[in-house]
Design an enzyme around this catalytic site. Structure first.
Site, PDB file in Angstrom:
ATOM      1  N   GLY A 243       0.828  -1.196   0.000  1.00 11.99           N
ATOM      2  CA  GLY A 243       0.000   0.000   0.000  1.00 11.99           C
ATOM      3  C   GLY A 243       0.862   1.245   0.000  1.00 11.99           C
ATOM      4  O   GLY A 243       2.011   1.221  -0.451  1.00 11.99           O
ATOM      5  N   SER A 244       0.340   2.321   0.534  1.00 10.01           N
ATOM      6  CA  SER A 244       1.024   3.614   0.461  1.00 10.01           C
ATOM      7  C   SER A 244       2.157   3.707   1.471  1.00 10.01           C
ATOM      8  O   SER A 244       2.157   3.037   2.517  1.00 10.01           O
ATOM      9  CB  SER A 244       0.034   4.745   0.702  1.00 10.01           C
ATOM     10  OG  SER A 244      -0.352   4.779   2.069  1.00 10.01           O
ATOM     11  N   THR A 245       3.110   4.572   1.171  1.00 11.71           N
ATOM     12  CA  THR A 245       4.210   4.828   2.095  1.00 11.71           C
ATOM     13  C   THR A 245       3.695   5.439   3.391  1.00 11.71           C
ATOM     14  O   THR A 245       4.200   5.128   4.484  1.00 11.71           O
ATOM     15  CB  THR A 245       5.241   5.755   1.430  1.00 11.71           C
ATOM     16  OG1 THR A 245       5.840   5.053   0.330  1.00 11.71           O
ATOM     17  CG2 THR A 245       6.326   6.175   2.401  1.00 11.71           C
ATOM     18  N   GLU A 266       5.716  -3.350   1.323  1.00 11.75           N
ATOM     19  CA  GLU A 266       5.892  -2.920  -0.071  1.00 11.75           C
ATOM     20  C   GLU A 266       5.058  -1.661  -0.219  1.00 11.75           C
ATOM     21  O   GLU A 266       3.833  -1.716  -0.261  1.00 11.75           O
ATOM     22  CB  GLU A 266       5.455  -4.027  -1.030  1.00 11.75           C
ATOM     23  CG  GLU A 266       5.946  -3.814  -2.461  1.00 11.75           C
ATOM     24  CD  GLU A 266       4.933  -3.094  -3.328  1.00 11.75           C
ATOM     25  OE1 GLU A 266       5.059  -1.843  -3.461  1.00 11.75           O
ATOM     26  OE2 GLU A 266       4.048  -3.749  -3.879  1.00 11.75           O
ATOM     27  N   CYS A 301       1.893   0.132  -8.449  1.00  9.93           N
ATOM     28  CA  CYS A 301       2.890   0.758  -7.573  1.00  9.93           C
ATOM     29  C   CYS A 301       4.220   0.976  -8.290  1.00  9.93           C
ATOM     30  O   CYS A 301       4.949   1.915  -7.978  1.00  9.93           O
ATOM     31  CB  CYS A 301       3.100  -0.094  -6.326  1.00  9.93           C
ATOM     32  SG  CYS A 301       3.500  -1.809  -6.659  1.00  9.93           S
ATOM     33  N   GLU A 399       3.102  10.096  -6.242  1.00 12.57           N
ATOM     34  CA  GLU A 399       2.493   8.894  -6.816  1.00 12.57           C
ATOM     35  C   GLU A 399       1.016   9.188  -7.085  1.00 12.57           C
ATOM     36  O   GLU A 399       0.209   9.306  -6.161  1.00 12.57           O
ATOM     37  CB  GLU A 399       2.633   7.714  -5.856  1.00 12.57           C
ATOM     38  CG  GLU A 399       2.155   6.400  -6.447  1.00 12.57           C
ATOM     39  CD  GLU A 399       2.379   5.217  -5.521  1.00 12.57           C
ATOM     40  OE1 GLU A 399       2.669   4.118  -6.020  1.00 12.57           O
ATOM     41  OE2 GLU A 399       2.260   5.391  -4.287  1.00 12.57           O
TER      42      GLU A 399
END
Length: 496
Positions: A243-245, A266, A301, A399
């Site tokens: 998912g997102s940072t 990830e 991603c 992103e």
């Protein structure tokens, strides 16, 4: 079997949805009694009610997973036992491939053609890969002093939590589940609230495959409730996430606040594609660049959404790239002729569209830049190519997770590498060159978990996938993914 548009529509109309979680091998209602309306982004139609689980449901799922792990029917079974059941699981996924593909397509908008031809068969193949891999793993007997023997084994961790992203619901769940299960762990999965149905169906198929009840549990609901509870849970030994940072950073904090559970994260990406003038086939590079930036609606991603082109071939490449982008025209996800489908929601499309409008104001829309209405839905966006924006513009730095790419010229190899690396992410990168020396030299300098040379976004079952920097740590795919879900144990025997 290849289906026609009418056949896919008929199959979709016949689908049955069940948004209840699977805990201890059975469907149960969320303790809260609350549900979340799930709409098909391609039509706006409500197709299901996803049960909104909370702490009590998470506790029940973790308890079921722990009980199954301690019982040992799965965790202490031989590799051959787990292999046979994972192979049976793979066969059932293939048998239900169209159903699983429809769940993902109707949930998050991707073309059903791709889900049926790539995602479902690929998921089945990955369970086979890990089922076979565990029978070929070797433990160690290292050198020790006379009169002693040491065994070094890799042991399952126990209860693993998995949090899945919505862009590849079936595949990403499989990337985590297959190695975690193969290693002997029990698992609790939180699927994305936007796309829960394929993971829920996997849990039912697992029981049919002979995987013991409680080994695979699925808890539905919002990340702020279910994801947070799993990350803070004292009886979860490891958490795997895509998912997102931003969320990945929160999970690190939760792990530290609770039991220091292991993490494999990830996270986000903003990947670059470098096109050098000595590229052997500029048209192929443009076609692959379109695939790398617009496939799956750009909701990838590792999408190569920053394209840097050597100035001498920049005009020609830009023309070829715009031509190639036309193959990704949006359409009904059930239509086999659709280039791409709907974005995951109209709200997400609004965010992507606002970015395009700012890029239109600050630079040039070289191709695309429209938002067609299809089936009464505004969740569709035409592949959009942006040029003439400064290096610190959001299309270079953020992103976007939509069909938007930025193209800019460069004048030297050093400049290209510097531009590619000027991002907090390090998930993937690509480069195109006819020079073997340059391929080695540049790939070594690019800070990315995967560098694709004369192709884009390359991956396979045998190679690890993951990132550097704020793209996370830990690796999916390949035998190396088993390292996420196991750890070394030394057993020392003194006998003389």
């Amino acid at each position: 079997m290849t289906r026609s548009y009418d056949e896919w529509k008929a199959a979709a109309a016949a689908m049955e949805f069940d948004g209840r979680p699977v805990i201890g091998g059975v469907r149960v209602a969320a303790r809260s009694g609350e549900t979340i309306a799930k709409t098909n982004p391609a039509t706006g139609e409500v197709i299901s009610q996803i049960h909104a689980c909370g702490q009590e449901d998470v506790d029940a799922a973790v308890a079921a997973a722990r009980a199954a792990y301690e019982a040992g029917e799965w965790s202490r079974a031989g590799a051959g036992f787990r292999r046979e059941r994972l192979l049976a699981f793979a066969g059932l996924i293939e048998e239900h491939a169209d159903e699983l593909a429809l769940f993902d397509s109707l949930d998050m908008g991707k073309p059903v053609r791709e889900a049926a031809a790539i995602d479902a068969p690929g998921s089945a193949a990955l369970y086979r890969f890990y089922g076979e891999a565990i029978e070929k793993a070797e433990d160690l007997i290292p050198v020790t002093p006379p009169g002693s023997t040491a065994l070094v084994t890799r042991e399952a961790l126990g209860v693993v939590a998995v949090i899945v992203a919505w862009n590849y619901p079936l595949e990403i769940a499989t990337w985590k589940l297959a190695p975690a299960l193969a290693a002997g762990n029990s698992v609790v999965v939180k699927p994305p609230v936007e796309a829960s149905h394929s993971t829920l169906r996997l849990a039912e198929l697992a029981i049919r495959a002979g995987i013991p009840a409680g080994v695979l549990n699925v808890v539905t609901g919002r990340g702020s409730a279910v994801g947070r509870s799993l990350a803070l849970h004292e009886d979860v030994d490891m958490l795997a996430f895509t998912g997102s940072t931003e969320v990945a950073k929160q999970l690190q904090q939760y792990a530290g606040q609770s039991n220091m559970k292991r993490l494999a994260l990830e996270a986000g990406g903003k990947s670059s594609n470098l096109i050098f003038a000595d590229c052997d086939d500029l048209r192929l590079a443009a076609q692959k660049a379109a695939f790398g930036s617009f496939y799956n609606q750009g909701e990838v991603c590792s999408a190569n959404s920053r394209i840097f082109v050597e100035r001498s071939v920049y005009p020609e490449f830009l023309e070829l790239y715009a031509e190639a982008a036309r193959a990704y025209a949006p359409g009904d996800p059930l239509d086999p002729e659709a280039g791409i489908g709907a974005l995951v929601s109209e709200a997400h499309a609004d965010t992507v569209w606002a970015t395009i409008e700012r890029a239109r104001r600050d630079g040039t829309i070289a191709a695309g830049g429209t938002r067609p209405e299809i089936n009464g839905s505004r969740a569709f966006i035409e592949p959009t190519i942006v040029t003439d924006v400064p290096a610190d513009h959001e299309v270079h730095t953020r992103e976007i997770f939509g069909p938007v790419a930025v193209v800019a010229p460069f004048d030297s190899e050093d400049e290209a590498v510097a531009r590619a690396n000027e991002t907090p992410y390090g998930l993937a990168a690509s480069l195109w060159t006819g020079s073997l020396a340059r391929a080695h030299r540049v790939s070594q300098r690019l800070v990315a978990g995967t560098v694709s040379v004369n192709t884009v976004d390359a991956l396979g079952f045998t190679t690890p996938f993951g990132g550097f920097k704020q793209s996370g740590f830990g690796r999916d795919l390949s035998v190396h993914a088993l390292e996420n879900y196991t750890d070394y144990k030394t057993t020392w025997m003194q006998w003389g």
